[in-house]
Design a protein around this motif. Structure first.
Motif, PDB file in Angstrom:
ATOM      1  N   LYS A 129       3.428  -3.780   3.642  1.00 15.35           N
ATOM      2  CA  LYS A 129       4.537  -2.831   3.437  1.00 15.35           C
ATOM      3  C   LYS A 129       4.106  -1.682   2.546  1.00 15.35           C
ATOM      4  N   THR A 130       4.694  -0.512   2.798  1.00 18.23           N
ATOM      5  CA  THR A 130       4.611   0.538   1.791  1.00 18.23           C
ATOM      6  C   THR A 130       5.575   0.176   0.669  1.00 18.23           C
ATOM      7  N   LEU A 131       5.422   0.797  -0.468  1.00 18.93           N
ATOM      8  CA  LEU A 131       6.285   0.481  -1.604  1.00 18.93           C
ATOM      9  C   LEU A 131       7.759   0.715  -1.258  1.00 18.93           C
ATOM     10  N   HIS A 132       8.031   1.823  -0.557  1.00 22.36           N
ATOM     11  CA  HIS A 132       9.427   2.157  -0.269  1.00 22.36           C
ATOM     12  C   HIS A 132      10.031   1.234   0.788  1.00 22.36           C
ATOM     13  N   SER A 133       9.235   0.801   1.769  1.00 25.83           N
ATOM     14  CA  SER A 133       9.779  -0.149   2.745  1.00 25.83           C
ATOM     15  C   SER A 133      10.022  -1.502   2.093  1.00 25.83           C
ATOM     16  N   THR A 157       0.846  -1.180   0.000  1.00 24.38           N
ATOM     17  CA  THR A 157       0.000   0.000   0.000  1.00 24.38           C
ATOM     18  C   THR A 157       0.887   1.237   0.000  1.00 24.38           C
ATOM     19  N   TYR A 158       0.300   2.423   0.074  1.00 28.21           N
ATOM     20  CA  TYR A 158       1.094   3.632  -0.151  1.00 28.21           C
ATOM     21  C   TYR A 158       1.126   4.583   1.037  1.00 28.21           C
ATOM     22  N   MET A 159       0.423   4.251   2.119  1.00 28.39           N
ATOM     23  CA  MET A 159       0.410   5.115   3.292  1.00 28.39           C
ATOM     24  C   MET A 159       0.713   4.293   4.530  1.00 28.39           C
TER      25      MET A 159
END
Length: 740
Positions: free
Chosen positions: A87-91, A56-58
């Motif tokens: 997870k967020t995309l960046h994690s 997800t993104y948040m």
């Protein structure tokens, strides 16, 4: 947990494998359904060594998913944390890089550059480029050198707009997995004209990459780029990573971009167990991120993808649903001859009569609209009416949603003037998140400065008692700081004359001076990181502010490990850099806490930040053509009128030039295409705003701001007619009922 699936939800819960697209209307319960599906699959389909990956993104969505999946698993008698990873995309990308750091010459201790520092670097490199290429930079202008505006807009271009353009293009280059030097040479030896807008961005990108490599830093764009490269270049590594996940779920798929989609496919592995949930009608981030709603739309149209639509929503009343659905029909008809489709033909359906959570049924027709003569009148009306709703004390929530932040500030000022209270949706109070501590630290590094002591009193002691500030002002007319806090005879009440000691707030004033003296003594004895924790305890910080103070102490400790001899003044000089990291931490805390509207306060939010939220009453204002464009001759805020016609939108022009170099595809009118995409996104933004309302909705515009004339947005005029017809029909039916 009582969960009765609705039509659409039932079909999604039957999924057991393959590729699935789930278009979901606002309020369709996608988080609940995804969480329930995850729990079902964990219980019945997963091996012990596999997981479901949910992207997800948040950060708030991460916490929400974990709680809901945990609740469903607990109902089944299973451990709350079994079998899934959210997870967020960046994690996710960071985790992939750390699995194989040596492949990209990254050590385990690499650092991420903060957003503020990243932009300062790009701004510095942009200034350097501008200084070395002044003549080329001026070739982009359509203003004559002797124009009285020339110097003004040249400065604006160099100082603000040009660095912002370069920063945006650097992110875009990384999305395309391009390398700086490679791109620089591609542009240099292309057949683009010499004054092309792509050249400066490519050259600044190459310099930026070089500086980042020297410092051993990555930015957030690097995380996705580097992790995707690792997956694409090493099939064995990809197989090992993807083998961990039996299923991959993507939330908010309308906000995907090209790199994200590629990563998800690689992680889904050979089985292609990929579930993507989203709503392309709520894609509202494309103008300031790299998301592309066509990615999810294309996924939904693929022959090898099953599609299950969740169209039933219990959020809004039937009248608000009708207005949202009318906007869909209007969009389909109005844009049928253009190359964009703002809203897909996808309608919200109300719940069945036996649904445990039915749609609200307010009395009467509760949608209104109005065009005000000017902005001043509009903002006063909205502030007054929103505050009236909040003061009704009926446990119902009210929000004001506006296109821009400055409009919210003016409405907030009106609410203050009326003696009301408001809260900012999604705000981490980032402008004041370290206020007290920063002020105290500033004083402790320079205690002799009278202004520092005044500021300390104003922020720490005098917020609730203006008399304390006045007593300090009076004392400073006769004494220096050190004479007040550390007098030669020692700090005692006799240092002040009798008349002064008789003043009502003197005892509180004296206690404050003792506290300040104690802080100064502590600053000479404690290491700076321990001092921060000491101060946080003494000023009784709690909750989020205490967490931020602890985070600041950790940052000081990190710097002291690298620079053991640093003093407090040297550490506080680093606060601008540290603040970026603290702000990210503050935003994460805010997201994880989630936002809960208070019935006794008006919620203020931009339309963009309102996504994912809902209120009983919603006011949407400033629906003018400068915020919700419709035709090419409307005002487009993102364009630079002072640049040449073909590059008024420099990002769109540069992307078109890059596309020509990479794929030999020439976009004849990149500016026109960018305008159409923005027009489409603004229609979707209004759709998001409308669907935040549960019972009551008010739309408004104005015809003048100051000396400037304003046109109501074309879409507002159309909605206003629909609302008027519905209201008249309702009144007629009501009168008929009375006669009966």
């Amino acid at each position: 947990m009582d969960f009765k699936p609705r039509p659409g939800q039932k079909e999604v819960l039957e999924y057991r494998g393959g590729q699935l697209a789930v278009p979901a209307v606002p309020g369709a319960g996608k988080t609940t359904v995804l969480a329930h599906l995850a729990a079902e699959l964990i219980a019945s389909e997963l091996n012990n060594d596999q997981k479901i990956l949910i992207v997800t993104y948040m950060n708030s969505a991460v916490a929400n998913f974990r709680k809901r999946i945990g609740d469903f698993l607990a109902e089944k008698g299973l451990p709350r944390s079994r079998g899934y990873s959210v997870k967020t995309l960046h994690s996710l990308a960071l985790g992939i890089i750390k699995e194989k750091p040596e492949a990209r010459l990254i050590n385990q201790d690499f650092e991420l550059i903060e957003a503020g520092r990243r932009y300062r670097w790009i701004k510095d490199l942009s200034r350097k480029w501008a200084a070395e290429n002044g003549e080329l930079l001026q070739q982009f202008f359509n203003l004559e050198k002797n124009s009285y505006q020339f110097d003004k807009y040249l400065k604006k271009w160099k100082d603000d707009d040009f660095p912002a353009y370069a920063a945006s293009m650097i992110s875009y280059f990384k999305l395309k997995l391009l390398e700086g030097e490679e791109l620089k040479n591609m542009v240099k030896y292309s057949n683009l004209k010499s004054a092309n807008i792509l050249t400066p961005a490519a050259e600044i990108f190459a310099e930026y990459e070089f500086r980042m490599a020297q410092a051993g830093l990555l930015d957030f764009d690097d995380l996705v780029q580097q992790s995707l490269k690792l997956l694409k270049e090493d099939p064995e590594f990809t197989e090992r990573i993807s083998a961990q996940y039996a299923y991959v779920f993507e939330d908010e798929a309308q906000d995907s971009n090209q790199a994200q989609e590629e990563m998800l496919y690689l992680l889904a592995g050979e089985n292609n167990n990929l579930v993507r949930v989203g709503d392309s009608n709520q894609a509202i981030t494309g103008t300031f991120t790299l998301s592309d709603p066509d990615i999810f739309r294309s996924y939904c149209k693929r022959e090898d993808v099953e599609v299950e639509t969740m169209a039933v929503s219990s959020r809004s009343s039937q009248d608000i649903i009708d207005l949202a659905n009318y906007l869909v029909d209007w969009s389909q008809e109005e844009f049928s001859e253009r190359e964009v489709e703002p809203l897909e033909k996808k309608y919200i359906q109300p719940t069945n009569a036996d649904d445990p959570a039915p749609n609200p049924e307010p009395e009467g027709y509760r949608i209104g609209s109005r065009a005000f003569n000017d902005w001043k009148t509009e903002k006063k009306f909205i502030a007054r009416q929103a505050l009236r709703k909040a003061r009704e004390n009926n446990k119902e929530t009210a929000a004001v949603l506006m296109p821009t932040g400055w409009q919210l500030e003016e409405i907030a000022a009106e609410i203050n003037r009326l003696g009301g209270e408001f809260q900012l949706a999604g705000s981490s109070s980032s402008d004041a998140f370290l206020t007290e501590l920063e002020v105290i630290l500033k004083f402790l590094t320079s205690p002799a400065a009278a202004d520092n002591l005044k500021l300390l009193f104003a922020e720490v002691f005098g917020r609730e008692s203006e008399e304390l500030n006045q007593l300090l002002e009076e004392t400073l007319t006769e004494k220096e700081n050190q004479e007040i806090i550390f007098p030669l005879s020692g700090l005692n009440r006799d240092n002040f004359d009798l008349e002064f000691r008789k003043k009502d707030s003197f005892d509180e004033f004296f206690k404050s001076l003792i506290q300040v003296q104690g802080w100064l003594e502590a600053s000479m004895e404690l290491p700076p990181d321990e001092l921060v924790l000491f101060l946080a305890e003494r000023i009784e910080l709690t909750g989020k502010k205490l967490a931020l103070a602890q985070n600041l102490a950790l940052e000081f400790g990190r710097l002291l490990n690298k620079n053991p001899a640093w003093r407090l003044d040297q550490l506080t000089a680093e606060l601008p850099e540290i603040r970026d990291r603290i702000k990210q931490f503050a935003d994460t805390l805010t997201e994880m806490e989630g936002f809960e509207a208070k019935p006794d306060q008006v919620t203020l939010s931009t339309l963009h930040k309102a996504k994912g939220m809902e209120w009983d009453t919603v006011f949407i204002g400033s629906l003018t053509s400068s915020h919700f464009q419709h035709d090419n001759d409307d005002y487009f805020m993102g364009e630079k009128f002072y640049l040449n016609e073909e590059i008024k939108n420099p990002k769109a022009s540069a992307r078109a030039e890059l596309e020509y170099i990479l794929n030999e595809k020439k976009e004849r009118n990149a500016d026109h295409k960018a305008r159409q995409e923005l027009i489409a996104e603004r229609v979707r933004l209004l759709y998001v705003g409308i669907t935040r309302a549960r019972k009551n909705l008010f739309l408004s515009t104005h015809q003048k701001k100051g000396k400037w004339d304003k046109d109501p947005a074309f879409v507002f005029t159309s909605l206003e007619k629909f609302i008027a017809e519905k209201k008249e029909k309702f009144q007629t039916e009501a009168q008929t009922e009375e006669v009966k």
